[in-house]
Design an enzyme around this catalytic site. Structure first.
Site, PDB file in Angstrom:
ATOM      1  N   ASP A  30      32.210  42.818  45.744  1.00 30.69           N
ATOM      2  CA  ASP A  30      33.328  42.813  46.688  1.00 30.69           C
ATOM      3  C   ASP A  30      32.806  43.226  48.068  1.00 30.69           C
ATOM      4  OD1 ASP A  30      36.693  43.055  46.282  1.00 30.69           O
ATOM      5  OD2 ASP A  30      35.822  43.811  48.149  1.00 30.69           O
ATOM      6  N   ASN A  87      45.001  41.774  40.180  1.00 29.65           N
ATOM      7  CA  ASN A  87      46.188  41.873  41.026  1.00 29.65           C
ATOM      8  C   ASN A  87      46.883  40.511  41.003  1.00 29.65           C
ATOM      9  OD1 ASN A  87      45.659  44.535  41.788  1.00 29.65           O
ATOM     10  ND2 ASN A  87      44.308  43.878  43.447  1.00 29.65           N
ATOM     11  N   GLN A  94      47.674  41.145  45.745  1.00 31.72           N
ATOM     12  CA  GLN A  94      46.799  39.967  45.693  1.00 31.72           C
ATOM     13  C   GLN A  94      46.763  39.311  47.066  1.00 31.72           C
ATOM     14  OE1 GLN A  94      47.731  36.962  42.720  1.00 31.72           O
ATOM     15  NE2 GLN A  94      45.779  35.896  43.077  1.00 31.72           N
ATOM     16  N   HIS A 100      40.803  36.388  40.242  1.00 32.78           N
ATOM     17  CA  HIS A 100      39.571  37.188  40.187  1.00 32.78           C
ATOM     18  C   HIS A 100      39.831  38.472  39.429  1.00 32.78           C
ATOM     19  CE1 HIS A 100      41.819  37.850  43.918  1.00 32.78           C
ATOM     20  NE2 HIS A 100      41.491  39.130  43.812  1.00 32.78           N
ATOM     21  N   HIS A 102      38.746  42.202  39.164  1.00 31.74           N
ATOM     22  CA  HIS A 102      38.005  43.293  39.794  1.00 31.74           C
ATOM     23  C   HIS A 102      37.382  44.130  38.675  1.00 31.74           C
ATOM     24  CE1 HIS A 102      40.004  43.239  43.895  1.00 31.74           C
ATOM     25  NE2 HIS A 102      40.944  42.610  43.211  1.00 31.74           N
TER      26      HIS A 102
HETATM   27  P1  AMP Z   1      42.937  40.960  45.922  1.00 33.62           P
HETATM   28  O1  AMP Z   1      43.463  41.842  47.033  1.00 33.62           O
HETATM   29  O2  AMP Z   1      43.172  41.480  44.534  1.00 33.62           O
HETATM   30  O3  AMP Z   1      43.354  39.518  46.103  1.00 33.62           O
HETATM   31  O4  AMP Z   1      41.353  41.019  46.055  1.00 33.62           O
HETATM   32  C1  AMP Z   1      40.643  40.260  46.981  1.00 33.62           C
HETATM   33  C2  AMP Z   1      39.327  40.952  47.141  1.00 33.62           C
HETATM   34  O5  AMP Z   1      38.420  40.060  47.727  1.00 33.62           O
HETATM   35  C3  AMP Z   1      39.379  42.187  48.051  1.00 33.62           C
HETATM   36  O6  AMP Z   1      38.957  43.336  47.308  1.00 33.62           O
HETATM   37  C4  AMP Z   1      38.434  41.843  49.189  1.00 33.62           C
HETATM   38  O7  AMP Z   1      37.686  42.942  49.645  1.00 33.62           O
HETATM   39  C5  AMP Z   1      37.545  40.785  48.541  1.00 33.62           C
HETATM   40  N1  AMP Z   1      36.940  39.839  49.458  1.00 33.62           N
HETATM   41  C6  AMP Z   1      37.535  39.180  50.492  1.00 33.62           C
HETATM   42  N2  AMP Z   1      36.645  38.360  51.085  1.00 33.62           N
HETATM   43  C7  AMP Z   1      35.477  38.493  50.414  1.00 33.62           C
HETATM   44  C8  AMP Z   1      34.179  37.896  50.544  1.00 33.62           C
HETATM   45  N3  AMP Z   1      33.901  36.991  51.504  1.00 33.62           N
HETATM   46  N4  AMP Z   1      33.224  38.277  49.691  1.00 33.62           N
HETATM   47  C9  AMP Z   1      33.471  39.189  48.719  1.00 33.62           C
HETATM   48  N5  AMP Z   1      34.674  39.769  48.533  1.00 33.62           N
HETATM   49  C10 AMP Z   1      35.661  39.432  49.366  1.00 33.62           C
END
Ligand code: AMP
Ligand code: ZN
Length: 114
Positions: A30, A87, A94, A100, A102
């Site tokens: 992440d 999420n 989300q 995805h 986590h």
């Molecule tokens: P969610 O809020 O559950 O949709 O999680 C999305 C996650 O993606 C967050 O924890 C972000 O920090 C992560 N994220 C967003 N952009 C990137 C990226 N380019 N590379 C890796 N993680 C990312």
């Protein structure tokens, strides 16, 4: 999906710190880690939410979960404990609508979560 950030990570168009790959999944760190280990496991194929993935292809969902556990083994947190979180929907936080998992660990994790 052309306009999906995580589809672009799968295709290599957007760089990511990939830690594991399987036939149908990719795991990467992440970008804004919330714990010493914070890895995201995604299916290569685009599905918006875990509910959609479960309905469309339960085998791939199982592969995502096996890979999540293998990430924990690789990171040395399988024994100490880790959390797998999907999420789902805006009120759960989300922000990326490509499903995805986590994988979080390496520190004590509060329960219930905020
Ligand atoms: P969610 O809020 O559950 O949709 O999680 C999305 C996650 O993606 C967050 O924890 C972000 O920090 C992560 N994220 C967003 N952009 C990137 C990226 N380019 N590379 C890796 N993680 C990312
Ligand atoms: Zn996608």
């Amino acid at each position: 999906m052309t306009d999906c950030l995580f589809c672009k990570i799968v295709s290599g168009e957007v760089p990511a710190k990939v830690v594991r790959e399987s036939a149908r999944t990719v795991a990467f760190r992440d970008i804004n880690p919330q714990a010493p280990t914070h890895v995201l496991v995604i299916p290569r194929e685009h599905h918006s939410t875990v509910a959609e993935l479960a309905a469309a292809d339960a085998d791939v969902l199982a592969e995502v979960l096996r890979e999540a556990h293998q990430v924990a083994v690789d990171e040395g947190i399988a024994e100490s404990g880790y959390r797998v979180v999907f999420n789902t929907g805006p009120q759960a936080g989300q922000t990326v609508f490509h499903v995805h998992a986590h994988v979080l660990g390496g520190r004590g994790l509060n329960w219930p979560p905020g």
